[in-house]
Design a protein around this motif. Structure first.
Motif, PDB file in Angstrom:
ATOM      1  N   SER A 151       0.776  -1.160  -0.145  1.00  0.00           N
ATOM      2  CA  SER A 151      -0.219   0.137  -0.064  1.00  0.00           C
ATOM      3  C   SER A 151       0.950   1.141   0.017  1.00  0.00           C
ATOM      4  CB  SER A 151      -0.988  -0.016   1.115  1.00  0.00           C
ATOM      5  OG  SER A 151      -0.167   0.118   2.269  1.00  0.00           O
ATOM      6  N   PRO A 152       0.291   2.385  -0.332  1.00  0.00           N
ATOM      7  CA  PRO A 152       1.163   3.601  -0.449  1.00  0.00           C
ATOM      8  C   PRO A 152       1.326   4.029   0.940  1.00  0.00           C
ATOM      9  CG  PRO A 152      -0.895   3.873  -1.864  1.00  0.00           C
ATOM     10  CD  PRO A 152      -0.776   2.340  -1.135  1.00  0.00           C
ATOM     11  N   GLU A 153       0.631   3.700   1.832  1.00  0.00           N
ATOM     12  CA  GLU A 153       1.045   3.948   3.422  1.00  0.00           C
ATOM     13  C   GLU A 153       2.057   3.035   3.819  1.00  0.00           C
ATOM     14  OE1 GLU A 153      -3.175   5.026   2.223  1.00  0.00           O
ATOM     15  OE2 GLU A 153      -2.266   3.088   2.383  1.00  0.00           O
ATOM     16  N   LEU A 154       2.135   2.103   3.383  1.00  0.00           N
ATOM     17  CA  LEU A 154       3.335   1.085   3.816  1.00  0.00           C
ATOM     18  C   LEU A 154       4.413   1.526   3.162  1.00  0.00           C
ATOM     19  CD1 LEU A 154       4.195  -1.114   5.675  1.00  0.00           C
ATOM     20  CD2 LEU A 154       3.595  -2.745   3.940  1.00  0.00           C
ATOM     21  N   ARG A 155       4.333   1.819   2.211  1.00  0.00           N
ATOM     22  CA  ARG A 155       5.687   2.538   1.110  1.00  0.00           C
ATOM     23  C   ARG A 155       6.195   3.837   2.017  1.00  0.00           C
ATOM     24  NH1 ARG A 155       4.583   2.723  -4.970  1.00  0.00           N
ATOM     25  NH2 ARG A 155       6.771   3.468  -4.729  1.00  0.00           N
ATOM     26  N   LEU A 156       5.323   4.689   2.341  1.00  0.00           N
ATOM     27  CA  LEU A 156       5.838   5.827   3.080  1.00  0.00           C
ATOM     28  C   LEU A 156       6.585   5.389   4.466  1.00  0.00           C
ATOM     29  CD1 LEU A 156       5.580   8.844   2.697  1.00  0.00           C
ATOM     30  CD2 LEU A 156       3.548   8.880   3.898  1.00  0.00           C
ATOM     31  N   VAL A 157       5.961   4.622   5.077  1.00  0.00           N
ATOM     32  CA  VAL A 157       6.337   4.334   6.535  1.00  0.00           C
ATOM     33  C   VAL A 157       7.545   3.403   6.263  1.00  0.00           C
ATOM     34  CG1 VAL A 157       6.082   2.626   8.359  1.00  0.00           C
ATOM     35  CG2 VAL A 157       3.971   3.822   7.571  1.00  0.00           C
ATOM     36  N   ALA A 158       7.975   2.848   5.194  1.00  0.00           N
ATOM     37  CA  ALA A 158       9.104   2.089   4.762  1.00  0.00           C
ATOM     38  C   ALA A 158      10.336   3.054   4.463  1.00  0.00           C
ATOM     39  CB  ALA A 158       8.871   1.154   3.695  1.00  0.00           C
ATOM     40  N   GLN A 159       9.941   3.992   3.681  1.00  0.00           N
ATOM     41  CA  GLN A 159      10.585   5.161   3.225  1.00  0.00           C
ATOM     42  C   GLN A 159      11.313   5.905   4.501  1.00  0.00           C
ATOM     43  OE1 GLN A 159       8.423   7.479   0.528  1.00  0.00           O
ATOM     44  NE2 GLN A 159       8.755   5.819  -1.210  1.00  0.00           N
ATOM     45  N   HIS A 160      10.160   6.278   5.346  1.00  0.00           N
ATOM     46  CA  HIS A 160      10.604   7.061   6.523  1.00  0.00           C
ATOM     47  C   HIS A 160      11.620   5.980   7.380  1.00  0.00           C
ATOM     48  CE1 HIS A 160       7.704   9.906   4.927  1.00  0.00           C
ATOM     49  NE2 HIS A 160       8.674  10.933   5.507  1.00  0.00           N
TER      50      HIS A 160
END
Length: 128
Positions: free
Chosen positions: A97-106
């Motif tokens: 999901s886009p949300e998990l991608r964002l968490v992973a990037q951060h």
């Protein structure tokens, strides 16, 4: 309250602790603690996903202890690119999901920031 939430609250406290001219050590601890807040949030939620049920709390805590910072970084780099690691793909048949991608990037960015805060004394911090 979850441990990750406690660490995030502690990080915020440290960042605001000294009103005038905060010490470098205080700001560095705030950065490091923010990273550990995210690390523990991810390990808590992952363990909860893998092992459900209140009666299995002790087992979930043992699973949390098995997470490795380096391996998590590698997985997060893969997740942030939108794909699943080969070892995980069969277990999670949904796209990232886009949300998990964002968490992973951060997570990766925070880990880098923690390493700088903990080890690079040439870097100077200020509160914005």
């Amino acid at each position: 309250m979850k441990f990750g939430d406690d660490l995030l609250a502690q990080s915020k406290l440290l960042a605001r602790y000294e009103v005038r001219r905060p010490r470098q050590a205080t700001l560095r601890r705030a950065v490091s603690t923010a990273y550990y807040a995210v690390f523990h949030l991810l390990t808590e939620e992952s363990a909860r996903f893998l092992i459900a049920g209140d009666a299995k709390r002790a087992l979930r805590q043992q699973v949390q202890r098995a997470f490795d910072h380096g391996a998590m970084r590698q997985y997060c780099r893969t997740f942030s690119g939108g794909s699943l690691p080969a070892a995980v793909a069969p277990l999670l048949p949904v796209p990232v999901s886009p949300e998990l991608r964002l968490v992973a990037q951060h997570f990766v960015l925070l880990q880098d920031a923690r390493h700088i805060a903990d080890y690079d004394v040439a870097v100077s911090y200020s509160r914005l």
